[in-house]
Design a protein around this motif. Structure first.
Motif, short mmCIF file in Angstrom:
data_model
loop_
_atom_site.label_atom_id
_atom_site.label_comp_id
_atom_site.label_asym_id
_atom_site.label_seq_id
_atom_site.Cartn_x
_atom_site.Cartn_y
_atom_site.Cartn_z
N PHE A 1 -7.69 -2.24 -0.10
CA PHE A 1 -8.06 -1.44 -1.26
C PHE A 1 -9.45 -1.83 -1.78
N ALA A 2 -9.67 -3.13 -1.96
CA ALA A 2 -10.93 -3.59 -2.54
C ALA A 2 -12.12 -3.19 -1.68
N CYS A 3 -12.00 -3.35 -0.37
CA CYS A 3 -13.12 -3.06 0.54
C CYS A 3 -13.03 -1.68 1.15
N ASN B 1 3.97 -13.52 -1.00
CA ASN B 1 5.04 -13.62 -0.01
C ASN B 1 4.55 -13.70 1.44
N ASN B 2 3.62 -12.83 1.81
CA ASN B 2 3.20 -12.79 3.20
C ASN B 2 1.76 -12.29 3.34
N LEU B 3 1.23 -12.38 4.55
CA LEU B 3 -0.16 -11.99 4.79
C LEU B 3 -0.38 -10.49 4.68
N LYS B 4 0.67 -9.71 4.84
CA LYS B 4 0.53 -8.26 4.71
C LYS B 4 0.06 -7.89 3.30
N GLU B 5 0.49 -8.67 2.32
CA GLU B 5 0.06 -8.42 0.94
C GLU B 5 -1.44 -8.69 0.80
N LEU B 6 -1.92 -9.73 1.48
CA LEU B 6 -3.36 -10.02 1.45
C LEU B 6 -4.14 -8.87 2.07
N TRP B 7 -3.63 -8.35 3.17
CA TRP B 7 -4.28 -7.20 3.80
C TRP B 7 -4.36 -6.01 2.84
N ALA B 8 -3.27 -5.74 2.13
CA ALA B 8 -3.21 -4.60 1.21
C ALA B 8 -4.28 -4.72 0.12
N LEU B 9 -4.45 -5.94 -0.42
CA LEU B 9 -5.43 -6.15 -1.48
C LEU B 9 -6.86 -5.92 -0.95
N PHE B 10 -7.17 -6.50 0.21
CA PHE B 10 -8.51 -6.35 0.76
C PHE B 10 -8.76 -4.93 1.28
N SER C 1 0.81 -1.23 0.00
CA SER C 1 0.00 0.00 0.00
C SER C 1 0.84 1.27 0.00
N THR C 2 2.16 1.14 0.16
CA THR C 2 3.01 2.33 0.24
C THR C 2 3.62 2.71 -1.11
N THR C 3 3.43 1.91 -2.15
CA THR C 3 4.02 2.22 -3.45
C THR C 3 3.24 3.35 -4.13
N LYS C 4 3.88 3.97 -5.10
CA LYS C 4 3.24 5.05 -5.84
C LYS C 4 2.03 4.54 -6.62
N THR C 5 2.14 3.30 -7.12
CA THR C 5 1.03 2.70 -7.86
C THR C 5 -0.19 2.56 -6.96
#
Length: 379
Positions: free
Chosen positions: A242-244, A231-240, A205-209
């Motif tokens: 944004f989506a939710c 890689n890790n659960l933090k990535e799953l958190w980032a996706l959800f 969630s910290t990237t410019k994209t």
């Protein structure tokens, strides 16, 4: 009696009754008109199918071309909107047709006037394929690219914002033009749907994209990815997150404390029985929370649910060399493509003089030499 026969009888009846007008005759004429209107309505309804009883009416000709699991995917996407969820993730394996599921879903939403404006973001390499698929499956839908020259993309964007349709753009364009994509006539513009293909592009969630994607106002968000966790659960958190839109898993700090840490700890070698039990329970809780917002099917699952690993009995379409779409009969026994065994080819080569010089300079760095000496000593 079909509609044409009814209409012919009705016209003859009116002609014969012109000179004998009466209240009884007018009543009969009104009844016939109501029956004809009802018949036309029923014929129109037959052109659309209620997708899995979800409430979304989809054009029958398009519905009949979908496989059963794809129909379930369309129903899932609609359930997010119907049940008041702000978004979700379609994470099917590569090759299961996430593209056609999304196009079918949007077709139903636009036909039912439940959506007017969609922003579809993807890697540049996928633009051609998405544009081609829209043209093949829903040729009547207005689809424009926000890509290329500034004048052309501005014209396309304003045309979609003014009327309705789908804008296709790239992550690079999103980063460089998020302000333009967020406004219309000097005011903030909110998209009905923002859909990200290859959504693992925002796994941090910290990237410019990711920050650019967050900046675009949208009522609903849908993510498409075949690899929801790399890689890790933090990535799953980032996706959800944004989506939710931050409504499902809390803040990153809260998620790390409640879920990521105990689940990760439970998988380590020196974990205690209590930590293992806690990690298992929190993993189950996490899956229960995300289940209504997440759909993933693998090729193995789809093949297992069908006889002899064949796809469901639906029509198949493929392109000939001249670009024309040809129909493969339903009984052709089309078999889902299976990936062959991966083969690694290792080729040894020599460094060029420039590469060798750079490599030697790297090895001569103090901290590299120290690390190398420590490794020799410890061994």
């Amino acid at each position: 009696m079909d509609t044409e026969d009814k209409m012919e009888t009705y016209q003859r009846f009116i002609q014969e009754g012109k000179d004998v007008a009466s209240e009884k005759l007018e009543s009969r004429i009104k009844t016939i008109e109501e029956l004809l209107a009802q018949s036309d309505s029923e014929e129109e309804d037959e052109e659309f199918v209620n997708v899995n009883g979800s409430g979304l009416m989809l054009f029958k000709e398009l519905y009949d071309k979908l496989y059963d699991y794809q129909i379930n995917g369309v129903a899932f996407l609609y359930s997010l909107c119907r049940d008041g969820r702000k978004g979700g993730i379609l994470a099917d394996d590569m090759g299961l047709g996430k593209t056609i599921q999304v196009i079918s879903f949007l077709s139903g939403m636009y036909d039912n006037e439940l959506a007017k404006h969609t922003l579809l973001v993807m890697p540049t390499s996928l633009i051609t394929n998405w544009t081609k698929e829209f043209a093949k499956w829903t040729p009547g839908m207005r689809v424009k690219e926000f890509h290329g020259s500034r004048e052309e993309r501005t014209m396309n964007l304003e045309k979609i914002q003014r009327a309705s349709g789908v804008i296709i753009t790239t992550y690079t364009m999103l980063m460089n033009n998020w302000q333009q994509l967020s406004s219309y006539n000097g005011k903030e513009f909110t998209w009905d749907y923002m859909i990200l293909d290859e959504a693992h592009k925002i796994k941090s969630s910290t990237t410019k994209t990711a920050k650019s994607a967050y900046a675009i106002p949208s009522k609903n968000r849908v993510l498409l990815t075949g690899t929801p966790v790399q890689n890790n659960l933090k990535e799953l958190w980032a996706l959800f997150d944004f989506a939710c839109q931050g409504t499902l898993l809390g803040t990153a700090k809260t998620f790390k404390t409640e879920y990521e840490h105990p689940i990760t700890r439970a998988r380590e070698k020196d974990t205690t029985p209590g930590e293992k039990a806690l990690g298992s329970r929190m993993s189950e809780n996490l899956m229960a929370i995300i289940k209504p917002y997440f759909l993933r099917r693998t090729k193995a699952e789809v093949q297992k649910n069908n006889k002899k690993g064949q796809l469901p009995c639906k029509e198949e379409y493929s392109e000939t060399k001249d670009g024309k779409v040809q129909n493969i009969p339903k009984d052709s026994g089309a078999v889902m493509t299976a990936l062959t065994r991966k083969n690694d080819l290792i080729v040894w080569t020599y460094l060029s003089l420039v590469q060798e010089d750079i490599y030697r300079q790297f090895l001569s760095l103090d901290h590299i030499r120290a690390a190398h000496d420590n490794q020799i000593t410890s061994s």
